[in-house]
Design a protein around this motif. Structure first.
Motif: not given
Length: 189
Positions: A78, A95, A97-98, A148, A150-152, A177
């Motif tokens: 994050y 933000k 990311t996973n 991966t 990524t979500n904000q 997220a």
């Protein structure tokens, strides 16, 4: 099958609700968010245990899916993008990311359906065990992938009467997220 996926989704939601019940002893929104996300990322059993002590349901599910929980959140990274603090409320844009876990539920459902067709005499108990195996297998596969997502998202904090920042109820977007779109994939079933 859907029962086990719903049970797993409930487990994930309960784990994420840990964030809502966690009273953080940090003095800034950034430190609170970092504490929460770092606890999930590291699989901090002490922090996670705080919520398991409060719910028999979660204690039962924890044993089945503890490995999946640790795998999913271990891959989460994050970045705090911005913080807007206004008196007793703070909005933290993060933000996250996973690994991409969105297709896990679909793959499990497809594989379980195939297994059930090939084994029409399988007991409900064995079908549930197979479902658990497949969930863990697909999560492990996704965790080893380079893909991966990524979500904000916006993370809301509320200052309690003692002046500590606590998390507000988490939105579906935050849960999604944190779980690498697993939540979204399960909702699509």
């Amino acid at each position: 099958m859907k029962k086990n996926l719903k049970k797993f989704l409930s487990f994930i939601l309960c784990l994420v609700m840990l964030v809502s019940l966690c009273s953080c002893f940090e003095d800034s929104p950034e430190e609170t968010v970092s504490y929460v996300f770092d606890s999930f990322k590291s699989g901090d059993e002490e922090v996670v245990g705080q919520i398991f002590d409060k719910s028999d349901f979660i204690s039962d599910v924890e044993n089945e899916y503890n490995e999946a929980f640790k795998t999913i959140f271990a891959n989460m990274d994050y970045e705090i993008v911005s913080v807007n603090e206004n008196a007793d409320k703070a909005s933290v844009i993060i933000k996250i990311t996973n690994k991409d876990y969105e297709n896990v539920a679909k793959k499990v459902y497809k594989n379980l359906e195939s297994y059930a067709m090939k084994n029409p005499e399988v007991s409900k108990e064995n079908l549930e065990k197979k479902s658990e195996e497949l969930i863990l297998e697909e999560i492990n596969k996704a965790s080893k992938s380079d893909k991966t997502v990524t979500n904000q998202v916006e993370f809301i904090l509320i200052k309690d009467e003692d002046g500590f920042w606590d998390t507000d109820e988490l939105s579906d977007e935050v849960i999604n997220a944190m779980t690498g779109n697993l939540f979204k994939g399960m909702e699509e079933l």
